[in-house]
Design an enzyme around this catalytic site. Structure first.
Site, PDB file in Angstrom:
ATOM      1  N   LEU A   1       0.862  -1.180   0.000  1.00 33.45           N
ATOM      2  CA  LEU A   1       0.000   0.000   0.000  1.00 33.45           C
ATOM      3  C   LEU A   1       0.896   1.226   0.000  1.00 33.45           C
ATOM      4  CD1 LEU A   1      -2.775  -0.808   2.677  1.00 33.45           C
ATOM      5  CD2 LEU A   1      -2.990  -0.923   0.189  1.00 33.45           C
ATOM      6  N   ASP A   2       0.466   2.268  -0.695  1.00 30.39           N
ATOM      7  CA  ASP A   2       1.211   3.518  -0.675  1.00 30.39           C
ATOM      8  C   ASP A   2       1.206   4.108   0.731  1.00 30.39           C
ATOM      9  OD1 ASP A   2       1.653   3.348  -3.429  1.00 30.39           O
ATOM     10  OD2 ASP A   2      -0.193   4.439  -3.886  1.00 30.39           O
ATOM     11  N   ARG A   3       2.122   5.011   0.973  1.00 29.06           N
ATOM     12  CA  ARG A   3       2.290   5.613   2.292  1.00 29.06           C
ATOM     13  C   ARG A   3       0.972   6.159   2.853  1.00 29.06           C
ATOM     14  NH1 ARG A   3       6.994   9.594   4.327  1.00 29.06           N
ATOM     15  NH2 ARG A   3       6.000  10.378   6.207  1.00 29.06           N
TER      16      ARG A   3
END
Length: 304
Positions: free
Chosen positions: A138-140
């Site tokens: 997952l992105d930040r």
């Protein structure tokens, strides 16, 4: 960390002339690296209670025991007391509901603020060793469900399941405007020229990417959509929804509108898969975060 697994060899597992400890373990998804580690572990492989070699033959009725032992932790990850909401945990895996503003892996400028640091603290407090193995990405600033493997064997099985698309993921996103009731975005994605991180739809050089979406609710110029991916390209949902004309607000790359939210309005809400070791079906959900819920004050979204 210690994990013990026991197998009773069946007639269907292979013929006496062909079945060995190693071939049986490979048939159960043990990688070469895991088998090598088992060979080096005292009594890592037992056949009928006796320490066995990888090439020893197996016959129907034999009892094969495997002992996975991992005494050391990821020494390059600094334990830090960060949010680490555990949704599910057993001997083989964890499912965590990742907060926003938390990278998954340490990197330049992010040495002590990641999910890895939070996991290291969690297991340090429990007095357990833990090697950090994050299975999905997952992105930040994307919130929601992630899988962590507890040991090398479950990591090998789960990674194979990801490659075979056997882990079903659903997302919720807030987007600008009102898209069609449902649809499929089939548009290849490639790196934007001149950028190391930004992506774009690129029909000439991009990699295949396919996203299914369903409109759930609209209010005040924004909509809540449910999304499912056939592929897992970098920034796929963010790029595809912008391409459709309905970008995610708060997205610093593709829609830097921070009037209502300070991060891209994207949440991994559901994970469904078979347990890698037991084969039992698992399904987990994570509720819509408050910052995304605030777009739709007129309706209860508890059931999504």
């Amino acid at each position: 960390m210690k994990r013990e697994l026991t197998y009773i060899i069946q007639e269907t597992d292979g013929t006496a002339a062909l079945l060995t400890v190693q071939s049986f373990l490979k048939s159960r998804g043990y990688s070469h690296a895991v088998i090598v580690s088992l060979k080096k572990t005292p009594e890592g492989i037992l056949k009928n209670g006796v320490w066995a070699r990888a090439h020893d033959p197996l016959l129907p009725g034999d009892c094969l025991q495997v002992r996975i032992v991992e005494d050391s932790s990821s020494d390059h990850i600094v334990p830090r007391p960060l949010p680490f909401p555990v949704v599910y945990e057993d001997e083989d895996l964890l499912v965590v509901n990742k907060p926003a503003d938390m990278p998954i892996h340490p990197s330049q400028g992010n040495y002590e603020n990641t999910l890895a640091n939070a996991a290291a603290w969690y297991f340090k407090e429990k007095g357990e060793s833990f090697v950090y193995r994050c299975i999905n990405r997952l992105d930040r600033d994307t919130t929601g469900l992630l899988i962590l493997a507890r040991h090398a064997y479950s990591a090998a099985l789960l990674s194979r399941m990801v490659s075979a698309r056997q882990i079903k993921r659903e997302y919720l996103a807030v987007v600008r405007g009102t898209p069609d009731v449902s649809g499929i975005i089939d548009a290849p994605i490639g790196r934007k020229e001149g950028s190391t991180i930004e992506r774009r739809v690129d029909f000439e050089h991009g990699e295949p990417a396919r996203t299914h979406y369903e409109l759930l609710y609209s209010e005040g110029g924004y909509s809540l959509v449910r999304l499912r991916l056939d592929t897992g390209r970098t920034h796929q949902i963010r790029v595809h929804m912008k391409y459709l004309g309905h970008p995610l607000p708060g997205d610093f790359l593709y829609c830097p509108d921070y009037t209502k939210i300070k991060r891209q309005a994207l949440h991994s809400c559901r994970l469904s898969f078979l347990h890698p070791v037991t084969g039992h079906p698992l399904s987990f959900t994570a509720p819509l975060p408050d910052d995304m819920r605030s777009f739709f004050p007129s309706v209860s979204l508890n059931t999504l």
